[in-house]
Design a protein around this motif. Structure first.
Motif, PDB file in Angstrom:
ATOM      1  N   ASP A  24       0.893  -1.186  -0.049  1.00  0.00           N
ATOM      2  CA  ASP A  24       0.076  -0.055  -0.045  1.00  0.00           C
ATOM      3  C   ASP A  24       0.791   1.313   0.050  1.00  0.00           C
ATOM      4  OD1 ASP A  24      -2.196  -1.383   0.304  1.00  0.00           O
ATOM      5  OD2 ASP A  24      -2.124  -1.624   2.325  1.00  0.00           O
ATOM      6  N   SER A  64       0.924 -14.708  -1.744  1.00  0.00           N
ATOM      7  CA  SER A  64       0.478 -13.238  -2.118  1.00  0.00           C
ATOM      8  C   SER A  64       0.610 -12.552  -0.929  1.00  0.00           C
ATOM      9  CB  SER A  64      -1.094 -13.457  -2.587  1.00  0.00           C
ATOM     10  OG  SER A  64      -2.014 -13.772  -1.891  1.00  0.00           O
ATOM     11  N   ARG A  65       0.559 -12.754   0.201  1.00  0.00           N
ATOM     12  CA  ARG A  65       0.605 -12.035   1.526  1.00  0.00           C
ATOM     13  C   ARG A  65       1.900 -11.323   1.574  1.00  0.00           C
ATOM     14  NH1 ARG A  65       0.684 -14.634   7.485  1.00  0.00           N
ATOM     15  NH2 ARG A  65       1.404 -12.808   8.446  1.00  0.00           N
ATOM     16  N   ASP A  85       1.547  -4.443  -6.906  1.00  0.00           N
ATOM     17  CA  ASP A  85       0.635  -4.017  -8.095  1.00  0.00           C
ATOM     18  C   ASP A  85       1.740  -3.660  -9.343  1.00  0.00           C
ATOM     19  OD1 ASP A  85      -1.020  -1.598  -9.396  1.00  0.00           O
ATOM     20  OD2 ASP A  85      -2.207  -2.697  -8.027  1.00  0.00           O
ATOM     21  N   TYR A 100      -7.287   3.033  -6.233  1.00  0.00           N
ATOM     22  CA  TYR A 100      -6.569   1.667  -5.477  1.00  0.00           C
ATOM     23  C   TYR A 100      -7.141   1.524  -4.272  1.00  0.00           C
ATOM     24  CZ  TYR A 100      -2.919  -0.745  -3.129  1.00  0.00           C
ATOM     25  OH  TYR A 100      -2.163  -1.741  -2.582  1.00  0.00           O
ATOM     26  N   ARG A 155     -10.247  -0.305  -4.591  1.00  0.00           N
ATOM     27  CA  ARG A 155     -10.201  -1.718  -5.055  1.00  0.00           C
ATOM     28  C   ARG A 155      -9.821  -2.502  -3.761  1.00  0.00           C
ATOM     29  NH1 ARG A 155      -5.509  -3.940  -7.058  1.00  0.00           N
ATOM     30  NH2 ARG A 155      -4.657  -2.085  -7.954  1.00  0.00           N
ATOM     31  N   ARG A 156      -8.792  -1.898  -2.827  1.00  0.00           N
ATOM     32  CA  ARG A 156      -8.433  -2.704  -1.789  1.00  0.00           C
ATOM     33  C   ARG A 156      -9.374  -3.028  -0.798  1.00  0.00           C
ATOM     34  NH1 ARG A 156      -5.096  -5.411  -0.309  1.00  0.00           N
ATOM     35  NH2 ARG A 156      -3.875  -4.492   1.176  1.00  0.00           N
ATOM     36  N   GLU A 185     -12.506  -3.167  -1.395  1.00  0.00           N
ATOM     37  CA  GLU A 185     -13.598  -4.286  -1.991  1.00  0.00           C
ATOM     38  C   GLU A 185     -12.841  -5.684  -1.757  1.00  0.00           C
ATOM     39  OE1 GLU A 185     -14.109  -3.619  -6.050  1.00  0.00           O
ATOM     40  OE2 GLU A 185     -15.311  -1.607  -5.980  1.00  0.00           O
ATOM     41  N   GLU A 186     -11.555  -5.583  -1.825  1.00  0.00           N
ATOM     42  CA  GLU A 186     -10.662  -6.839  -1.585  1.00  0.00           C
ATOM     43  C   GLU A 186     -10.888  -7.258  -0.151  1.00  0.00           C
ATOM     44  OE1 GLU A 186      -7.542  -6.391  -5.022  1.00  0.00           O
ATOM     45  OE2 GLU A 186      -6.998  -6.075  -2.857  1.00  0.00           O
ATOM     46  N   GLY A 187     -11.464  -6.311   0.709  1.00  0.00           N
ATOM     47  CA  GLY A 187     -11.552  -6.848   2.187  1.00  0.00           C
ATOM     48  C   GLY A 187     -10.453  -5.866   3.178  1.00  0.00           C
TER      49      GLY A 187
END
Length: 332
Positions: free
Chosen positions: A20, A51-52, A57, A266, A269-270, A272-274
């Motif tokens: 981020d 992915s963690r 990006d 951004y 979007r993040r 929305e990803e939780g």
């Protein structure tokens, strides 16, 4: 493969240079080379989901993954994974002074094991086509800053590493905390300058205590690149002048507000990803440092960004507390 321009980079910093933060940094500079937090080989090989630890990006490029580890085979495997995930460089941490990493033979303690670092670099280089670099200190504890540093650089360079980013302080693993190791040992820039003079064929970058672009330019008269850490995080608007001042190109942000607004898609979007809003916006708290309304901006995000359901409206409301008139960027 195109050569990475390392003139200016942002240092890898635990809990700070997250994905981020790196996307936020790209709203301020296109040219700076970005680094991840240090990621241990164990986290990559055994952690889940990958992915963690490795997610990033596309906008972050050029971006390097910093690895923590000492086992040559594991480091080579992780370097190959990093390349597969699209990183532009893999960097070995030989500078972190924390107790936790020392116990696992990670970080600055490796300066006492140049042969181990050389073996790791050799294995990593055989596993990837992207650059393998090393970030180190000028020494640890009672090491001789001249003879021992020269020995370390020589052995690792002989293994094929030609890029070293040198934090111009010793790390005192006995007697100082990790926090104290960032400030208490005196800076010794001339030692890094002498290293470059003695090894002109190597790329030598410098890190530690650099706060302004004038200081960056002064360092670039002696070394190949500069790396800035805490100042780039705590006063992120510094980055908005990097492209013009050091590369002669206009940067992406016309104003602090423009940089913040550029991050909105951004953030959406993040969310929305939780992701939680404060996990993203905590990296922006210094954006309006020293500006009218800057304190209100920070307070609003701090008080409301962590609440359940905090959304873009919280971010927009915080921005609305700061007047839009701003001084011109540094361009000299």
């Amino acid at each position: 493969m195109p050569q990475l321009d390392r003139t200016f980079s942002i240092a890898p910093m635990m809990d700070w240079t997250t994905r981020d933060y790196r996307v936020f940094a790209r709203t301020l500079t296109r040219r700076a080379l970005l680094y991840t937090e240090m990621v241990t080989t164990g986290a990559i090989l055994h952690g889940s989901p990958r992915s963690r630890f490795l997610g990033h990006d596309e906008v972050e490029h050029p971006v390097a993954l910093q690895l923590g580890g000492s086992d040559a085979g594991e480091l080579a495997e992780c370097a190959a994974i990093a390349e597969a995930w699209g990183y532009d460089e893999v960097n070995l941490n030989v500078g972190c002074p924390s107790d936790r990493v020392q116990n696992n033979l990670i970080g600055a303690c490796l300066m006492g094991h140049p042969g181990k670092v050389a073996a790791a670099v050799r294995a990593m280089r055989e596993a990837v086509t992207i650059p393998v670099t090393v970030k180190c200190r000028i020494g640890i504890d009672d090491q001789d800053e001249d003879a021992d540093l020269e020995r370390f650089i020589s052995q690792v360079a002989d293994a094929g590493c030609n890029v070293f980013i040198v934090h111009a302080r010793k790390a005192w693993l006995q007697g100082l905390s990790p926090k104290e190791n960032r400030d208490v040992p005196p800076l010794n820039y001339p030692r890094v300058h002498r290293l470059k003079a003695s090894r002109p064929e190597l790329h030598i970058g410098i890190n530690g205590g650099i706060r302004t672009l004038d200081e960056c330019r002064a360092q670039l008269a002696h070394v190949d690149s500069v790396m800035v850490g805490r100042e780039a995080y705590q006063n992120p608007w510094l980055l908005a002048s990097v492209d013009q001042a050091l590369y002669g190109e206009p940067g992406p942000a016309a104003s602090r507000h423009a940089a913040a607004r550029a991050l909105r898609p951004y953030i959406a979007r993040r969310l929305e990803e939780g992701a939680k809003l404060n996990h993203i916006t905590r990296h922006l708290l210094g954006l309006f440092q020293g500006q009218p309304g800057g304190r209100r901006f920070r307070r609003h995000l701090s008080e409301h960004g962590h609440l359940d359901g905090a959304c873009l409206r919280v971010f927009d409301d915080a921005l609305g507390l700061v007047p839009e008139h701003e001084p011109a960027l540094e361009t000299a």
